[in-house]
Design an enzyme around this catalytic site. Structure first.
Site, mmCIF file in Angstrom:
data_model
loop_
_atom_site.group_PDB
_atom_site.id
_atom_site.type_symbol
_atom_site.label_atom_id
_atom_site.label_comp_id
_atom_site.label_asym_id
_atom_site.label_seq_id
_atom_site.Cartn_x
_atom_site.Cartn_y
_atom_site.Cartn_z
ATOM 1 N N GLY A 52 0.816 -1.209 0.000
ATOM 2 C CA GLY A 52 0.000 0.000 0.000
ATOM 3 C C GLY A 52 0.847 1.255 0.000
ATOM 4 O O GLY A 52 2.012 1.247 0.420
ATOM 5 N N GLY A 112 0.272 5.400 1.003
ATOM 6 C CA GLY A 112 -0.639 6.395 1.588
ATOM 7 C C GLY A 112 0.015 7.749 1.567
ATOM 8 O O GLY A 112 1.080 7.943 0.969
ATOM 9 N N SER A 113 -0.651 8.688 2.231
ATOM 10 C CA SER A 113 -0.120 10.046 2.281
ATOM 11 C C SER A 113 1.145 10.101 3.123
ATOM 12 O O SER A 113 2.003 10.939 2.931
ATOM 13 C CB SER A 113 -1.175 10.983 2.867
ATOM 14 O OG SER A 113 -1.543 10.517 4.153
ATOM 15 N N PHE A 114 1.253 9.138 4.066
ATOM 16 C CA PHE A 114 2.403 9.122 4.959
ATOM 17 C C PHE A 114 3.611 8.427 4.321
ATOM 18 O O PHE A 114 4.736 8.905 4.418
ATOM 19 C CB PHE A 114 2.016 8.420 6.262
ATOM 20 C CG PHE A 114 3.141 8.273 7.239
ATOM 21 C CD1 PHE A 114 3.490 9.327 8.071
ATOM 22 C CD2 PHE A 114 3.852 7.094 7.321
ATOM 23 C CE1 PHE A 114 4.527 9.191 8.966
ATOM 24 C CE2 PHE A 114 4.889 6.952 8.218
ATOM 25 C CZ PHE A 114 5.231 8.004 9.038
ATOM 26 N N GLY A 115 3.329 7.324 3.675
ATOM 27 C CA GLY A 115 4.456 6.579 3.107
ATOM 28 C C GLY A 115 4.053 5.277 2.438
ATOM 29 O O GLY A 115 2.882 5.070 2.131
ATOM 30 N N GLU A 116 5.056 4.453 2.239
ATOM 31 C CA GLU A 116 4.850 3.149 1.610
ATOM 32 C C GLU A 116 4.754 2.078 2.676
ATOM 33 O O GLU A 116 5.428 2.164 3.706
ATOM 34 C CB GLU A 116 6.029 2.819 0.696
ATOM 35 C CG GLU A 116 5.914 3.428 -0.685
ATOM 36 C CD GLU A 116 7.116 3.117 -1.542
ATOM 37 O OE1 GLU A 116 8.092 2.534 -1.017
ATOM 38 O OE2 GLU A 116 7.091 3.468 -2.722
ATOM 39 N N VAL A 117 3.943 1.081 2.407
ATOM 40 C CA VAL A 117 3.812 -0.045 3.344
ATOM 41 C C VAL A 117 4.296 -1.310 2.634
ATOM 42 O O VAL A 117 3.832 -1.629 1.530
ATOM 43 C CB VAL A 117 2.351 -0.203 3.822
ATOM 44 C CG1 VAL A 117 2.257 -1.285 4.883
ATOM 45 C CG2 VAL A 117 1.820 1.108 4.370
ATOM 46 N N ASP A 153 -9.765 9.150 12.587
ATOM 47 C CA ASP A 153 -9.644 8.839 11.146
ATOM 48 C C ASP A 153 -10.236 7.451 10.857
ATOM 49 O O ASP A 153 -9.650 6.655 10.118
ATOM 50 C CB ASP A 153 -8.166 8.896 10.733
ATOM 51 C CG ASP A 153 -8.004 9.065 9.225
ATOM 52 O OD1 ASP A 153 -8.992 9.425 8.545
ATOM 53 O OD2 ASP A 153 -6.893 8.824 8.726
ATOM 54 N N ASP A 162 -3.802 2.488 11.496
ATOM 55 C CA ASP A 162 -3.416 3.854 11.087
ATOM 56 C C ASP A 162 -3.723 4.867 12.193
ATOM 57 O O ASP A 162 -4.758 5.543 12.183
ATOM 58 C CB ASP A 162 -4.122 4.240 9.782
ATOM 59 C CG ASP A 162 -3.522 5.527 9.197
ATOM 60 O OD1 ASP A 162 -2.665 6.145 9.862
ATOM 61 O OD2 ASP A 162 -3.918 5.896 8.087
#
Ligand SMILES: Nc1ncnc2c1ncn2[C@@H]1O[C@H](COP(=O)(O)OP(=O)(O)OP(=O)(O)O)[C@@H](O)[C@H]1O
Ligand SMILES: [Mg+2]
Length: 683
Positions: free
Chosen positions: A115, A117-122, A228, A246
């Protein structure tokens, strides 16, 4: 005019009979364009827009990387483990500080990116320390020195006590200004699951509701707000247990700074009061209500506009609730109440009568899953230890067996030839010799092995190559006593006592070939041949046959002892005795040769020859010239004067012949009868 208005499908209309032709865009009736309600399901949305692939992704504040973050990281600082008491050096037995790779790359095996996201890669990665799979979230943007808020997600996550319905936190570390968060790996998000299945069955909705309410209640009981809650941040395990994850926007109500710096969550799931205020526990309940509504009705949740307000005003068309039980409908509607004070708390919801039984059943299921997981891992553990035990127990047995085999080969080699190294056929050495023979090494280093137990006539290819490559001296002739040294004489004496052992191949019937014979024939030098025979030298009192070879009690020491005694006896003989002894041996040898030859004829008669049983019968008869003319007493009328003398002699011999025939008439008769069926070549 009316006619023209009625024809809405025309491309142009004429306005006024005298006015010039004006092209006017046709008006589509408003009733056609306007939908009954702005709300729709995702399935309907997909039908209208086939390219629709779910809700729009969140707009990122920073540019998303084209390449993976891992390829951009450069290791220049040691990894720091984040703990509630501050950062500490991160250590691992698998981690090498001097290695240019990051801690993640050295201690994990990265499977895939699951995945962004706005924060980073998973990443889904397997830890090399415990061989288990984890989700590792890596921040996109490098964390600046003073930007403490970037650590919030990790700090808050590690503060939350573990719960079965929260994604489990394992550890977080900072390396090269990037934050790494290692958490429990789930199968998929609820968002992904709903996109595939659309409206979920009510039973699943209840399970999700129970799981999420327990998770929210756990957070709220800790005075924390998730802020969230949405399907994208809810994860499902392979046993379909829901977990809230999250924790990037989590607000700790005990921390005033958190409350002040609180951010809004996803607008789709945002409670209306948060637009003008701050997130509360009730806003979490609202977000959870929208999430359950979406999962139950497949609603395409609007992010703004009339539809957004329509949901917050409680004007959800009844068609969305078709097939949903009234209890669930009431539950959802109560959670979506516009007034946050009227919304039930997580505690109230869990205490509801309809919920209690479901909570009980769900807890049973979760326990069963946990138990089965534990039993599976226990079974695996036992299996591994059983295999280890079996290998530990049987390894010495296998080793012992191998040792026995090696020892047997060694003993066999010593037994056959104490001075020459035994090279068994099916050994790595031999394989090596074969491979070397192919590469030509053996042609230079070839030492012929006398111990080939394979078929004499058709040795294996490897052996053939080796034998051919070896310089083979001529085989010593039988009873060769001309060797200069005493040892050779003694060997020759011994060999003469066992003539079959040194018989050249061509003279000996195959039946008389014994293992020892084969071995001696394989000897490449006369000396080694004699040495080999010395190993079979019998002790006094034993017949000098090869039977000792098969006698396990006849050890190598016996051979040595007996050989020494034999040598001593020979050395004590005088020259005359020795010569006499050799003569006797020679006679014995000749006698045995005669037997051998007879046996050779016996076993392999040439074609069209006399049958063996007849030859056997004639063998005992005296060898007399058979002149059947002598049987006639009357002299031949055609005889000349030169033969008179001969006839006279024949006449003298005639009575003797008659006597002979009389005494052997019976045998001769049977022989004559037998000859009628044979070619008579022998005769
Ligand atoms: N523990 C996990 N197990 C499985 N998948 C995960 C896990 N954590 C994250 N993911 C996947 O990675 C995606 C992004 O993760 P996450 O939501 O934590 O990132 P994010 O940067 O916070 O994104 P956003 O701000 O949009 O929520 C998720 O939608 C999910 O598909
Ligand atoms: Mg997220």
């Amino acid at each position: 005019m009316d006619e023209s208005l009625g024809n809405s499908s025309m491309d142009s209309i004429e306005v006024g009979p005298t006015s010039p032709r004006v092209l006017v865009t046709p008006r589509i009736p408003a009733a056609v364009m306007m939908r009954e309600t702005p709300l729709s399901t995702k399935r309907e949305r997909q039908a209208m827009t086939p390219r629709y692939r779910g809700p729009m992704p969140k707009i990122f504040k920073s540019q998303q990387p084209q390449r993976s973050i891992l390829s951009m990281t450069r290791k220049d600082t040691t990894p720091q483990l984040l703990t509630p008491h501050g950062p500490q050096p991160l250590e691992s037995p698998l981690y090498d500080h001097k290695n240019a790779q990051s801690f993640l790359e050295q201690t994990f095996k990265i499977d895939e990116i699951i995945g962004r996201g706005s924060f980073g890669e998973v990443f889904a990665a397997r830890c090399l320390e415990d061989s288990r799979l984890y989700a590792v979230k890596v921040s996109i943007a490098p964390i600046r020195q003073h930007s403490i808020s970037k650590y919030r997600e990790a700090e808050l996550h590690m503060l939350i006590p573990p719960h079965k319905n929260l994604v489990r936190f394992y550890r977080a570390w900072v390396e090269t200004d990037r934050l790494y968060i290692q958490t429990e790996l789930c199968e998929q998000s609820l968002q992904q699951y709903c996109l595939i299945k659309h409206a979920l069955p009510e039973k699943e909705i209840w399970n999700i509701s129970v799981d999420l309410l327990q998770a929210v209640h756990h957070l709220h009981s800790l005075d924390m707000i998730h802020d969230d809650i949405k399907p994208d941040n809810i994860f499902l395990t392979r046993h379909k247990i829901c977990k809230l994850g999250d924790f990037g926007l989590v607000i700790n109500l005990k921390n005033p700074n958190d409350v002040k710096s609180a951010e809004e969550g996803d607008s789709k799931y945002l409670a209306p009061e948060v637009l003008n205020g701050r997130p509360t526990k009730a806003s979490d309940i609202f977000s959870l209500g929208v999430t359950i509504l979406e999962a139950a009705t497949d609603l395409d949740v609007p992010s703004s506009g009339d539809a957004w307000h329509q949901i917050r005003n409680g004007q959800i068309p009844p068609r969305f609730f078709v097939g949903i039980s009234p209890i669930l409908q009431d539950l959802i509607k109560s959670m979506l109440d516009k007034d946050p004070l009227k919304r039930p708390t997580s505690q109230t919801l869990l205490a509801h009568a309809s919920m209690k039984r479901k909570i009980f059943m769900r807890s049973l299921y979760v326990k069963w899953v946990d138990t089965s997981d534990s039993l599976t891992s226990l079974f695996k553990w036992i299996l591994v230890w059983c295999m280890a035990f079996v290998s530990v127990v049987f390894r010495p047995v296998a080793w012992f067996h191998e040792e026995i085999q090696n020892r047997r080969s060694e003993i066999c080699a010593q037994f056959l030839n104490p001075h020459q190294q035994h090279t068994p056929i099916h050994t790595p050495e031999n394989s090596k010799a074969y491979s070397e023979s192919l590469t030509g090494v053996a042609l230079r280093q070839a030492v012929p092995s006398p111990f080939d137990f394979s078929d004499d006539e058709n040795p294996p290819h490897s052996q053939r190559r080796l034998f051919q490559s070896a310089p083979v001296p001529p085989f010593p002739s039988r009873l060769n006593f001309d060797d200069d040294d005493d040892e050779d004489e003694e060997q020759a004496t011994c060999s003469s006592s066992n003539s079959s052992a040194i018989e050249p191949i061509g003279d000996v019937s195959p039946r008389f070939r014994r293992p020892v014979t084969s071995m001696v024939q394989r000897e490449s030098t006369p000396k080694s041949a004699r040495r080999l025979l010395s190993a079979y030298r019998p002790s006094p009192g034993l017949s000098p046959t090869t039977s000792n070879f098969h006698n396990p009690s006849f050890s190598h020491q016996d051979h040595q002892a007996s050989g020494d005694g034999f040598n001593n006896n020979m050395s004590m003989l005088t020259d005359q005795e020795r010569t006499e002894k050799y003569r006797r041996m020679q006679q014995t040898e000749q006698h045995r040769d005669w037997i051998d030859r007879a046996n050779v004829v016996d076993e392999a008669p040439p074609p069209m020859s006399c049958p063996p049983r007849i030859r056997r019968g004639t063998r005992d008869l005296p060898r007399l010239p058979l002149n059947f003319n002598l049987l006639d007493d009357e002299p031949s009328k055609k005889e000349g004067g030169d033969d008179v003398e001969q006839k006279r002699e024949d006449k003298k011999a005639a009575p003797e012949m008659r006597r002979f025939l009389r005494s052997n008439s019976k045998q001769l008769r049977s022989r004559t009868i037998s000859f009628q069926g044979s070619s008579g070549d022998e005769c």
